[in-house]
Design a protein around this motif. Structure first.
Motif, PDB file in Angstrom:
ATOM      1  N   GLN A 168     -16.248 -95.977 -32.031  1.00  0.00           N
ATOM      2  CA  GLN A 168     -16.549 -95.185 -31.141  1.00  0.00           C
ATOM      3  C   GLN A 168     -16.046 -95.774 -29.651  1.00  0.00           C
ATOM      4  OE1 GLN A 168     -20.622 -93.411 -31.236  1.00  0.00           O
ATOM      5  NE2 GLN A 168     -20.672 -93.285 -28.843  1.00  0.00           N
ATOM      6  N   ALA A 169     -16.575 -97.029 -29.368  1.00  0.00           N
ATOM      7  CA  ALA A 169     -16.014 -97.486 -28.366  1.00  0.00           C
ATOM      8  C   ALA A 169     -14.694 -97.518 -28.025  1.00  0.00           C
ATOM      9  CB  ALA A 169     -16.755 -98.940 -28.127  1.00  0.00           C
ATOM     10  N   SER A 170     -13.866 -97.841 -29.175  1.00  0.00           N
ATOM     11  CA  SER A 170     -12.485 -97.944 -29.026  1.00  0.00           C
ATOM     12  C   SER A 170     -11.875 -96.379 -28.671  1.00  0.00           C
ATOM     13  CB  SER A 170     -11.843 -98.243 -30.506  1.00  0.00           C
ATOM     14  OG  SER A 170     -10.470 -98.153 -30.498  1.00  0.00           O
ATOM     15  N   HIS A 171     -12.421 -95.538 -29.351  1.00  0.00           N
ATOM     16  CA  HIS A 171     -11.915 -94.016 -29.246  1.00  0.00           C
ATOM     17  C   HIS A 171     -12.129 -93.713 -27.566  1.00  0.00           C
ATOM     18  CE1 HIS A 171     -10.481 -92.307 -32.950  1.00  0.00           C
ATOM     19  NE2 HIS A 171     -11.238 -93.003 -33.471  1.00  0.00           N
ATOM     20  N   GLN A 172     -13.454 -94.256 -26.957  1.00  0.00           N
ATOM     21  CA  GLN A 172     -13.675 -93.748 -25.796  1.00  0.00           C
ATOM     22  C   GLN A 172     -12.908 -94.453 -24.808  1.00  0.00           C
ATOM     23  OE1 GLN A 172     -17.996 -94.758 -25.519  1.00  0.00           O
ATOM     24  NE2 GLN A 172     -18.429 -92.956 -26.382  1.00  0.00           N
ATOM     25  N   LYS A 173     -12.393 -95.810 -25.146  1.00  0.00           N
ATOM     26  CA  LYS A 173     -11.513 -96.600 -24.316  1.00  0.00           C
ATOM     27  C   LYS A 173     -10.093 -95.988 -24.254  1.00  0.00           C
ATOM     28  CE  LYS A 173      -9.752-101.113 -23.739  1.00  0.00           C
ATOM     29  NZ  LYS A 173      -9.666-102.598 -24.163  1.00  0.00           N
ATOM     30  N   LYS A 174      -9.624 -95.626 -25.428  1.00  0.00           N
ATOM     31  CA  LYS A 174      -8.406 -94.903 -25.580  1.00  0.00           C
ATOM     32  C   LYS A 174      -8.190 -93.509 -24.742  1.00  0.00           C
ATOM     33  CE  LYS A 174      -5.178 -93.047 -29.209  1.00  0.00           C
ATOM     34  NZ  LYS A 174      -5.041 -92.783 -30.747  1.00  0.00           N
ATOM     35  N   MET A 175      -9.187 -92.926 -24.816  1.00  0.00           N
ATOM     36  CA  MET A 175      -9.354 -91.815 -23.804  1.00  0.00           C
ATOM     37  C   MET A 175      -9.088 -91.911 -22.329  1.00  0.00           C
ATOM     38  SD  MET A 175     -12.352 -89.038 -25.460  1.00  0.00           S
ATOM     39  CE  MET A 175     -13.574 -90.323 -25.691  1.00  0.00           C
ATOM     40  N   PHE A 176      -9.556 -93.131 -22.002  1.00  0.00           N
ATOM     41  CA  PHE A 176      -9.241 -93.297 -20.589  1.00  0.00           C
ATOM     42  C   PHE A 176      -8.013 -93.995 -20.305  1.00  0.00           C
ATOM     43  CE2 PHE A 176     -13.949 -92.829 -20.309  1.00  0.00           C
ATOM     44  CZ  PHE A 176     -13.972 -92.409 -19.075  1.00  0.00           C
ATOM     45  N   LYS A 194     -17.447 -85.346 -14.870  1.00  0.00           N
ATOM     46  CA  LYS A 194     -16.973 -83.964 -14.954  1.00  0.00           C
ATOM     47  C   LYS A 194     -17.274 -83.371 -16.343  1.00  0.00           C
ATOM     48  CE  LYS A 194     -13.634 -84.468 -11.306  1.00  0.00           C
ATOM     49  NZ  LYS A 194     -12.177 -84.244 -11.239  1.00  0.00           N
ATOM     50  N   GLY A 195     -17.513 -84.185 -17.171  1.00  0.00           N
ATOM     51  CA  GLY A 195     -17.563 -83.567 -18.852  1.00  0.00           C
ATOM     52  C   GLY A 195     -16.883 -84.298 -19.685  1.00  0.00           C
ATOM     53  N   LEU A 196     -16.731 -83.973 -20.760  1.00  0.00           N
ATOM     54  CA  LEU A 196     -16.209 -84.537 -21.723  1.00  0.00           C
ATOM     55  C   LEU A 196     -14.717 -84.392 -21.668  1.00  0.00           C
ATOM     56  CD1 LEU A 196     -17.823 -83.058 -25.134  1.00  0.00           C
ATOM     57  CD2 LEU A 196     -18.179 -85.335 -23.909  1.00  0.00           C
ATOM     58  N   ILE A 197     -13.922 -85.527 -21.714  1.00  0.00           N
ATOM     59  CA  ILE A 197     -12.426 -85.724 -21.746  1.00  0.00           C
ATOM     60  C   ILE A 197     -11.827 -85.162 -22.907  1.00  0.00           C
ATOM     61  CG2 ILE A 197     -10.605 -87.290 -21.016  1.00  0.00           C
ATOM     62  CD1 ILE A 197     -12.599 -89.260 -19.867  1.00  0.00           C
ATOM     63  N   ARG A 198     -10.685 -84.268 -22.686  1.00  0.00           N
ATOM     64  CA  ARG A 198     -10.178 -83.688 -23.869  1.00  0.00           C
ATOM     65  C   ARG A 198      -8.612 -83.796 -23.683  1.00  0.00           C
ATOM     66  NH1 ARG A 198     -14.633 -80.931 -23.791  1.00  0.00           N
ATOM     67  NH2 ARG A 198     -15.206 -80.035 -25.641  1.00  0.00           N
ATOM     68  N   ASP A 201      -2.813 -82.226 -25.310  1.00  0.00           N
ATOM     69  CA  ASP A 201      -2.357 -81.763 -26.764  1.00  0.00           C
ATOM     70  C   ASP A 201      -3.527 -81.374 -27.584  1.00  0.00           C
ATOM     71  OD1 ASP A 201      -0.967 -81.504 -28.927  1.00  0.00           O
ATOM     72  OD2 ASP A 201       0.226 -83.495 -28.841  1.00  0.00           O
ATOM     73  N   GLY A 202      -3.331 -80.097 -28.276  1.00  0.00           N
ATOM     74  CA  GLY A 202      -4.417 -79.867 -29.022  1.00  0.00           C
ATOM     75  C   GLY A 202      -4.212 -80.586 -30.348  1.00  0.00           C
ATOM     76  N   LYS A 203      -3.211 -81.431 -30.693  1.00  0.00           N
ATOM     77  CA  LYS A 203      -2.941 -81.923 -32.100  1.00  0.00           C
ATOM     78  C   LYS A 203      -3.527 -83.534 -32.121  1.00  0.00           C
ATOM     79  CE  LYS A 203       0.979 -79.006 -33.139  1.00  0.00           C
ATOM     80  NZ  LYS A 203       2.398 -79.018 -33.519  1.00  0.00           N
ATOM     81  N   ILE A 204      -4.143 -83.947 -30.903  1.00  0.00           N
ATOM     82  CA  ILE A 204      -4.571 -85.338 -30.893  1.00  0.00           C
ATOM     83  C   ILE A 204      -5.940 -85.152 -31.232  1.00  0.00           C
ATOM     84  CG2 ILE A 204      -4.715 -87.341 -29.387  1.00  0.00           C
ATOM     85  CD1 ILE A 204      -2.279 -86.582 -27.935  1.00  0.00           C
ATOM     86  N   PRO A 205      -6.466 -85.838 -32.310  1.00  0.00           N
ATOM     87  CA  PRO A 205      -8.170 -85.836 -32.559  1.00  0.00           C
ATOM     88  C   PRO A 205      -8.666 -87.066 -31.814  1.00  0.00           C
ATOM     89  CG  PRO A 205      -6.652 -86.198 -34.589  1.00  0.00           C
ATOM     90  CD  PRO A 205      -5.732 -86.456 -33.473  1.00  0.00           C
ATOM     91  N   VAL A 206      -9.730 -86.633 -31.261  1.00  0.00           N
ATOM     92  CA  VAL A 206     -10.578 -87.632 -30.340  1.00  0.00           C
ATOM     93  C   VAL A 206     -12.093 -87.429 -30.809  1.00  0.00           C
ATOM     94  CG1 VAL A 206     -11.404 -87.938 -28.212  1.00  0.00           C
ATOM     95  CG2 VAL A 206      -9.111 -86.852 -28.509  1.00  0.00           C
ATOM     96  N   VAL A 207     -12.604 -88.658 -30.926  1.00  0.00           N
ATOM     97  CA  VAL A 207     -13.839 -89.011 -31.718  1.00  0.00           C
ATOM     98  C   VAL A 207     -14.862 -89.114 -30.298  1.00  0.00           C
ATOM     99  CG1 VAL A 207     -15.313 -90.411 -33.227  1.00  0.00           C
ATOM    100  CG2 VAL A 207     -13.308 -89.772 -33.709  1.00  0.00           C
ATOM    101  N   TYR A 208     -16.054 -88.490 -30.232  1.00  0.00           N
ATOM    102  CA  TYR A 208     -16.989 -88.867 -29.260  1.00  0.00           C
ATOM    103  C   TYR A 208     -18.098 -89.635 -29.901  1.00  0.00           C
ATOM    104  CZ  TYR A 208     -14.070 -85.429 -26.604  1.00  0.00           C
ATOM    105  OH  TYR A 208     -13.014 -84.765 -26.143  1.00  0.00           O
ATOM    106  N   GLY A 209     -18.645 -89.482 -31.148  1.00  0.00           N
ATOM    107  CA  GLY A 209     -19.581 -90.149 -31.548  1.00  0.00           C
ATOM    108  C   GLY A 209     -19.574 -90.301 -33.044  1.00  0.00           C
ATOM    109  N   LEU A 210     -19.908 -91.458 -33.533  1.00  0.00           N
ATOM    110  CA  LEU A 210     -20.071 -92.028 -34.800  1.00  0.00           C
ATOM    111  C   LEU A 210     -21.234 -92.589 -35.244  1.00  0.00           C
ATOM    112  CD1 LEU A 210     -16.558 -93.694 -35.669  1.00  0.00           C
ATOM    113  CD2 LEU A 210     -17.508 -91.646 -36.902  1.00  0.00           C
ATOM    114  N   VAL A 227     -13.115 -83.468 -31.362  1.00  0.00           N
ATOM    115  CA  VAL A 227     -12.327 -82.325 -31.278  1.00  0.00           C
ATOM    116  C   VAL A 227     -10.839 -82.269 -31.826  1.00  0.00           C
ATOM    117  CG1 VAL A 227     -13.553 -81.510 -29.089  1.00  0.00           C
ATOM    118  CG2 VAL A 227     -11.579 -83.139 -29.065  1.00  0.00           C
ATOM    119  N   ASN A 228     -10.131 -81.539 -31.967  1.00  0.00           N
ATOM    120  CA  ASN A 228      -8.843 -81.488 -32.658  1.00  0.00           C
ATOM    121  C   ASN A 228      -8.818 -82.261 -33.891  1.00  0.00           C
ATOM    122  OD1 ASN A 228      -8.233 -80.311 -30.080  1.00  0.00           O
ATOM    123  ND2 ASN A 228      -7.460 -82.099 -29.178  1.00  0.00           N
TER     124      ASN A 228
END
Length: 304
Positions: A168-176, A194-198, A201-210, A227-228
């Protein structure tokens, strides 16, 4: 009180409905079933009678006679049922895979715009995924051919919890990182509030919680917010978890438990798919959507 007038019912069929998708049934097939159910029951209610045929006959220079006759050109036996399947627009907001069960949103008639609104704003979805350690299959699912077996008894729940926390931490870091922003910076903080970072590209999966909610080796259940995502991605995630735990794993069940503000509580089971229940569900879902429409918009403020 039950409404028996087909025209009144037809005028109320505008908005969002939430149904429960079973496994091994396509979304397209469910769409066909729902449309068929609605049209069949509408035609069984009090539909509009055939419009009479008014005939004006005679010599215009002398006298004319007006007669009213049955209009066979407007009779259901000639033109077909009053409500036909092609007359009912129905579109889905989230497309669940063949093996995935759970919450599925449809838009009826003008509700197709609401379904599109939800789809384009890409709200988060939550899944409950079950897996089994010790076996890997060729397609990552329980029905697939077993291609590898391994030990699993060294895996405990604390190992699972620690791995999921790290992922989960790795996905969050990747988003930034995709934003080119340091998580520890002021800009990173302002972006986060500001809210969840999306991703754009709607084809890139992003995990916010595991989170692992159940562990009874070799069986385990995790909840994921994302999402995605798509079915193959979720099954590959279970495979990845098995590898990182120095074992193997495959997926046994995928259930969508939340889509935006719609949960399992709002989803109609297939045995309840009749006109009266659909109307009740439509009213409930439209109320939820109107109460949370502004919040759905706010969810998509921050985009990568």
């Amino acid at each position: 009180m039950l409404i028996r007038d087909a025209e009144t019912i037809w005028n109320t069929l505008k908005g969002i409905i939430c149904v429960y998708k079973p496994a091994e049934v396509s979304v397209q097939k469910l769409r066909t079933i729902i449309i068929n159910k609605i049209c069949t029951e509408l035609n069984e209610t009090e539909v509009r009678p055939p419009i009479d045929y008014v005939a004006i006959e005679g010599d215009p220079m002398k006298s004319l006679s007006v007669s009213v006759r049955p209009n066979y050109a407007d009779h259901p036996l000639v033109v077909g049922p009053r409500y036909q399947e092609e007359d009912l627009p129905l579109s889905w907001s989230n497309n669940l895979g063949w093996n995935t069960t759970g919450v599925l949103i449809f838009g009826l008639r003008s509700g197709t715009r609401s379904a599109k609104f939800i789809r384009e704003n890409r709200p988060t979805r939550a899944y409950r995924i079950k897996g089994v350690l010790g076996e890997a299959t060729e397609n990552g699912l329980k029905g697939g051919k077993v291609v590898e077996k391994s030990t699993w008894r060294h895996v405990k729940q604390f190992n699972m919890d620690r791995l999921l926390s790290a992922m989960q931490a790795s996905h969050q870091k990747k988003m930034f990182e995709m934003c080119g922003v340091d998580m520890q910076s002021q800009l990173g903080y302002e972006l986060a509030i500001k809210g969840l970072i999306r991703p754009l590209d709607g084809k890139i999966p992003v995990v916010y919680g595991l989170k692992c909610i159940e562990f009874d080796g070799p069986n385990f259940t995790i909840e994921i917010q994302c999402v995605n995502e798509y079915e193959t991605y979720l099954t590959s995630l279970i495979h990845e978890i098995g590898l990182k735990l120095h074992s193997t794993a495959h997926c046994t069940a995928i259930q969508c438990i939340r889509h935006s503000y719609f949960t399992l509580e709002h989803a109609l089971l297939m045995k309840h798919w009749n006109l009266q229940n659909i109307i009740t569900n439509l009213e409930q879902c439209n109320k939820i959507l109107s109460e949370n429409e502004n919040l759905v918009k706010q969810e998509s403020v921050a985009l990568i």
